[in-house]
Motif scaffolding. Sequence first.
Motif, PDB file in Angstrom:
ATOM      1  N   CYS A 174       6.051   7.167  -3.631  1.00  0.00           N
ATOM      2  CA  CYS A 174       6.407   7.492  -2.664  1.00  0.00           C
ATOM      3  C   CYS A 174       7.236   8.666  -2.363  1.00  0.00           C
ATOM      4  O   CYS A 174       8.558   8.640  -2.761  1.00  0.00           O
ATOM      5  N   ALA A 202       8.698  10.051   0.171  1.00  0.00           N
ATOM      6  CA  ALA A 202       9.761   9.628   1.325  1.00  0.00           C
ATOM      7  C   ALA A 202      10.719   8.673   0.540  1.00  0.00           C
ATOM      8  O   ALA A 202      11.862   8.407   1.438  1.00  0.00           O
ATOM      9  N   ILE A 213      10.208   2.863  -0.039  1.00  0.00           N
ATOM     10  CA  ILE A 213       9.913   1.364  -0.280  1.00  0.00           C
ATOM     11  C   ILE A 213      11.100   1.042  -1.222  1.00  0.00           C
ATOM     12  O   ILE A 213      11.355   1.473  -2.261  1.00  0.00           O
ATOM     13  N   CYS A 254       9.303   6.102   6.140  1.00  0.00           N
ATOM     14  CA  CYS A 254       8.100   6.040   5.659  1.00  0.00           C
ATOM     15  C   CYS A 254       7.206   7.094   6.813  1.00  0.00           C
ATOM     16  O   CYS A 254       7.599   7.167   7.982  1.00  0.00           O
ATOM     17  N   THR A 255       6.402   8.013   6.280  1.00  0.00           N
ATOM     18  CA  THR A 255       5.740   8.977   7.016  1.00  0.00           C
ATOM     19  C   THR A 255       4.373   8.234   7.334  1.00  0.00           C
ATOM     20  O   THR A 255       3.517   9.099   7.969  1.00  0.00           O
ATOM     21  N   GLY A 256       3.953   7.295   6.810  1.00  0.00           N
ATOM     22  CA  GLY A 256       2.586   6.901   6.975  1.00  0.00           C
ATOM     23  C   GLY A 256       1.459   7.423   6.323  1.00  0.00           C
ATOM     24  O   GLY A 256       0.353   7.568   6.760  1.00  0.00           O
ATOM     25  N   CYS A 257       1.880   8.204   5.255  1.00  0.00           N
ATOM     26  CA  CYS A 257       1.011   9.114   4.388  1.00  0.00           C
ATOM     27  C   CYS A 257      -0.009   8.233   3.790  1.00  0.00           C
ATOM     28  O   CYS A 257      -1.223   8.854   3.487  1.00  0.00           O
ATOM     29  N   GLY A 258       0.298   7.210   3.385  1.00  0.00           N
ATOM     30  CA  GLY A 258      -0.887   6.051   2.751  1.00  0.00           C
ATOM     31  C   GLY A 258      -1.086   6.255   1.325  1.00  0.00           C
ATOM     32  O   GLY A 258      -1.909   5.608   0.793  1.00  0.00           O
ATOM     33  N   CYS A 272       0.721   5.250  -0.841  1.00  0.00           N
ATOM     34  CA  CYS A 272       1.032   3.779  -1.658  1.00  0.00           C
ATOM     35  C   CYS A 272      -0.223   2.959  -1.507  1.00  0.00           C
ATOM     36  O   CYS A 272      -0.516   2.039  -2.268  1.00  0.00           O
TER      37      CYS A 272
HETATM   38  S1  SF4 Z   1       2.882   5.270   3.336  1.00  0.00           S
HETATM   39 FE1  SF4 Z   1       3.681   4.544   1.596  1.00  0.00          FE
HETATM   40  S2  SF4 Z   1       3.874   6.385   0.019  1.00  0.00           S
HETATM   41 FE2  SF4 Z   1       3.811   7.013   2.217  1.00  0.00          FE
HETATM   42  S3  SF4 Z   1       5.724   7.379   2.984  1.00  0.00           S
HETATM   43 FE3  SF4 Z   1       5.007   5.050   3.584  1.00  0.00          FE
HETATM   44  S4  SF4 Z   1       5.696   3.851   1.997  1.00  0.00           S
HETATM   45 FE4  SF4 Z   1       5.820   6.139   1.103  1.00  0.00          FE
END
Ligand code: SF4
Length: 148
Positions: free
Chosen positions: A97, A99, A102, A120-124, A126
Amino acid sequence: VPQRPPGARAEADFTEACTRCDDCIRACPQAILVRGRGGFPSVDFTLGGCTFCGACAAACTTGAFALPATAWQLRATIGPGCVETKGVACRLCQDPCEANAIRFRPAPGGRYEPAITPACTGCGTCVALCPAAAITINTPCSQTEHAA
Ligand code: SF4
Ligand code: SF4
Ligand code: SF4
């Protein structure tokens, strides 16, 4: 509603403009865009994470994209399937991650409770890394209205 690529217009405007040409799907260097229901492009986080590179929007000639690639409201949620909550060491999601969003908080019995921070950027990224399929990417309730 399926998750559209970052920068897509609001759903009704997107599906009206999009010709289902697949240009954005082919342009995505992460190969996370797929033909979803009706043939419209959708993000499949089981294939990987979004880098917000904007290549999908740049490839689109129809006006289906209008916003900066970072303009999405998605955030990760870790559900009860996480094995750390059962005392099994894992944390495969944590280091990748970027960012650093976690966290694991000690709980009784050698267990840990995972949490996602506001970073969290919601990049996915993880999502596909979790062997328990415990992570989902959602629009937080408070942000569902006017999300686009
Ligand atoms: S989506 Fe997952 S990997 Fe992406 S920033 Fe949020 S917690 Fe981190
Ligand atoms: S912003 Fe880049 S990585 Fe994300 S879906 Fe579009 S092309 Fe793929
Ligand atoms: S990868 Fe999945 S099971 Fe492992 S610690 Fe992260 S959320 Fe929990």
